[in-house]
Design a protein around this motif. Structure first.
Motif, PDB file in Angstrom:
ATOM      1  N   GLY A  69       0.840  -1.244  -0.041  1.00 41.71           N
ATOM      2  CA  GLY A  69      -0.164  -0.124   0.013  1.00 41.71           C
ATOM      3  C   GLY A  69       0.948   1.231   0.108  1.00 41.71           C
ATOM      4  O   GLY A  69       0.462   2.162  -0.557  1.00 41.71           O
ATOM      5  N   ASP A  70       1.980   1.164   0.530  1.00 45.02           N
ATOM      6  CA  ASP A  70       3.041   2.370   0.609  1.00 45.02           C
ATOM      7  C   ASP A  70       4.192   2.175   0.436  1.00 45.02           C
ATOM      8  O   ASP A  70       4.978   2.942   0.918  1.00 45.02           O
ATOM      9  CB  ASP A  70       2.793   3.048   2.131  1.00 45.02           C
ATOM     10  CG  ASP A  70       3.126   1.975   3.203  1.00 45.02           C
ATOM     11  OD1 ASP A  70       3.394   1.026   2.878  1.00 45.02           O
ATOM     12  OD2 ASP A  70       3.139   2.420   4.426  1.00 45.02           O
ATOM     13  N   TRP A  71       4.821   1.337  -0.456  1.00 43.10           N
ATOM     14  CA  TRP A  71       6.014   0.868  -0.802  1.00 43.10           C
ATOM     15  C   TRP A  71       6.158  -0.013  -2.245  1.00 43.10           C
ATOM     16  O   TRP A  71       4.910  -0.504  -2.584  1.00 43.10           O
ATOM     17  CB  TRP A  71       6.886  -0.011   0.053  1.00 43.10           C
ATOM     18  CG  TRP A  71       5.896  -1.446   0.488  1.00 43.10           C
ATOM     19  CD1 TRP A  71       5.227  -1.564   1.374  1.00 43.10           C
ATOM     20  CD2 TRP A  71       6.248  -2.502  -0.121  1.00 43.10           C
ATOM     21  NE1 TRP A  71       4.663  -2.894   1.525  1.00 43.10           N
ATOM     22  CE2 TRP A  71       5.342  -3.425   0.531  1.00 43.10           C
ATOM     23  CE3 TRP A  71       7.109  -3.093  -1.224  1.00 43.10           C
ATOM     24  CZ2 TRP A  71       5.576  -5.000   0.237  1.00 43.10           C
ATOM     25  CZ3 TRP A  71       7.060  -4.427  -1.575  1.00 43.10           C
ATOM     26  CH2 TRP A  71       6.174  -5.101  -1.113  1.00 43.10           C
ATOM     27  N   MET A  88      14.100  -0.315  -2.946  1.00 39.79           N
ATOM     28  CA  MET A  88      12.879  -0.229  -2.055  1.00 39.79           C
ATOM     29  C   MET A  88      12.453   1.324  -2.044  1.00 39.79           C
ATOM     30  O   MET A  88      13.555   2.078  -1.726  1.00 39.79           O
ATOM     31  CB  MET A  88      13.073  -0.905  -0.874  1.00 39.79           C
ATOM     32  CG  MET A  88      11.758  -0.600  -0.093  1.00 39.79           C
ATOM     33  SD  MET A  88      11.594  -1.751   1.397  1.00 39.79           S
ATOM     34  CE  MET A  88      13.216  -1.041   2.130  1.00 39.79           C
ATOM     35  N   GLN A  89      11.306   1.564  -2.402  1.00 38.61           N
ATOM     36  CA  GLN A  89      11.069   3.152  -2.464  1.00 38.61           C
ATOM     37  C   GLN A  89       9.535   3.003  -1.557  1.00 38.61           C
ATOM     38  O   GLN A  89       8.794   2.430  -1.841  1.00 38.61           O
ATOM     39  CB  GLN A  89      10.585   3.612  -3.715  1.00 38.61           C
ATOM     40  CG  GLN A  89      10.115   5.067  -3.937  1.00 38.61           C
ATOM     41  CD  GLN A  89      11.258   6.003  -3.800  1.00 38.61           C
ATOM     42  OE1 GLN A  89      12.460   5.696  -4.466  1.00 38.61           O
ATOM     43  NE2 GLN A  89      11.159   7.243  -3.340  1.00 38.61           N
ATOM     44  N   LEU A  90       9.883   3.978  -0.656  1.00 43.98           N
ATOM     45  CA  LEU A  90       8.606   4.236   0.141  1.00 43.98           C
ATOM     46  C   LEU A  90       7.808   5.246  -0.196  1.00 43.98           C
ATOM     47  O   LEU A  90       8.284   6.284  -0.724  1.00 43.98           O
ATOM     48  CB  LEU A  90       8.845   4.612   1.820  1.00 43.98           C
ATOM     49  CG  LEU A  90       9.744   3.383   2.579  1.00 43.98           C
ATOM     50  CD1 LEU A  90       9.836   3.878   3.992  1.00 43.98           C
ATOM     51  CD2 LEU A  90       9.219   2.218   2.300  1.00 43.98           C
ATOM     52  N   ALA A  91       6.591   5.262   0.158  1.00 49.04           N
ATOM     53  CA  ALA A  91       5.620   6.283  -0.515  1.00 49.04           C
ATOM     54  C   ALA A  91       5.441   7.709   0.444  1.00 49.04           C
ATOM     55  O   ALA A  91       5.352   8.635  -0.156  1.00 49.04           O
ATOM     56  CB  ALA A  91       4.054   5.724  -0.813  1.00 49.04           C
ATOM     57  N   ASP A  92       5.474   7.381   1.688  1.00 46.78           N
ATOM     58  CA  ASP A  92       5.312   8.380   2.397  1.00 46.78           C
ATOM     59  C   ASP A  92       6.523   9.152   3.027  1.00 46.78           C
ATOM     60  O   ASP A  92       6.543  10.053   3.826  1.00 46.78           O
ATOM     61  CB  ASP A  92       4.278   8.244   3.656  1.00 46.78           C
ATOM     62  CG  ASP A  92       2.854   7.895   3.044  1.00 46.78           C
ATOM     63  OD1 ASP A  92       2.416   8.402   2.117  1.00 46.78           O
ATOM     64  OD2 ASP A  92       2.093   6.921   3.805  1.00 46.78           O
TER      65      ASP A  92
END
Length: 311
Positions: A69-71, A88-92
């Motif tokens: 949901g957020d990565w 790995m990229q985080l959304a928030d």
């Protein structure tokens, strides 16, 4: 700056704003994770980075291995280091972590950032646990990669077929009924199950184009053979598709075949060494009469047959 405090170097992120954008001053900045927690624009900025990470800097959709949901996780090849990484990229959070592919998941498990006591560390620890649940070892990661690549190819095949059906240059395809399109979709699924990655639409259009340009094409003999294999596949489709649709396909195919015949001569299969195969289809026994491809075939045949002549 405290070197022991985890920090994000903004220049290492896919930067989402133009030179004169609202966050330009952060382009070369380094921000500690505890500072990021207090930054009121963190989520807004991070989401923009996250969206850009999904498409890449050239606007081409990345091959995503996994996402939550957020990565998201995607593969990356570093030319300078000549190494594949899992990114790995985080959304928030503007967090962009790389882990070497070949030693997966060792560096991920021992990522010290997850030990950070703040909200970023908690988020990272949760995401790492989710990723490890899906890809606990290199074998699992490689299996995910194969499945994603397969799905990427499959989706691409269907998209090409749909695009050709809407191309006004090919009235036979634009005139297909919904039922006929469904039949071709089902047949593409059958071909994909057999390990063949081209739709009837693409096979037909490529044969039509090749037949119309064989006298001027600069393709090499190996590419010539690829077109003939595609003609084999079209013949197979004519035999396997339901009769009404197969008849329509055969009619269009015969027009392209006539163009091919008119620009070629029968060489008995000499070009591809098929003269000894009684069941070789007629298109394998022909070659262009003139043009760059004809010249290349002549040159190759002279080279191949020269030793025999000397003996």
């Amino acid at each position: 700056m405290d070197a022991l405090r985890p920090s994000v170097m903004m220049s290492q992120l896919p930067f989402p704003y133009p030179k004169e954008g609202e966050f330009t001053r952060f382009r070369e900045a380094r921000m500690h994770l505890d500072c990021l927690e207090r930054w009121e624009d963190r989520v807004h900025f991070s989401r923009a980075c996250y969206d850009l990470a999904q498409v890449g800097t050239r606007g081409i959709t990345r091959l995503r291995l996994m996402e939550g949901g957020d990565w998201l996780i995607h593969p990356y090849f570093c030319r300078r280091q000549k190494t594949f990484f899992v990114v790995m990229q985080l959304a928030d959070w503007p967090i962009h972590r790389r882990y070497p592919w070949g030693t997966w998941p060792e560096e991920l498990i021992h990522d010290t950032w997850q030990d950070f006591e703040g909200e970023a560390g908690v988020t990272l620890k949760r995401v790492i646990a989710e990723v490890l649940h899906r890809a606990p070892d290199l074998k699992a990661l490689e299996e995910i990669q194969r499945e994603v690549a397969r799905r990427f190819v499959v989706d691409g095949c269907y998209q090409v077929a749909r695009d050709l059906r809407n191309d006004e240059r090919y009235p036979f395809l634009t005139a297909l009924s919904e039922d006929e399109q469904h039949i071709l979709d089902e047949y593409l699924a059958l071909r994909l199950a057999r390990g063949r990655a081209h739709s009837v639409e693409l096979l037909l259009v490529s044969w039509m184009r090749f037949s119309a340009t064989i006298g001027s094409t600069r393709c090499i003999p190996e590419e010539f053979a690829e077109y003939l294999y595609r003609r084999d596949a079209l013949e197979e489709a004519v035999q396997e598709l339901p009769s009404p649709l197969a008849k329509k396909l055969e009619t269009v195919l015969s027009e392209a075949d006539e163009q091919y015949r008119s620009a070629t001569i029968d060489d008995g299969g000499r070009t591809f060494n098929k003269s000894g195969l009684v069941d070789a289809d007629w298109w394998w026994r022909r070659r262009p009469t003139s043009g760059p491809l004809s010249d290349m075939i002549d040159k190759r045949l002279r080279h191949q047959e020269a030793p025999e002549e000397q003996e």
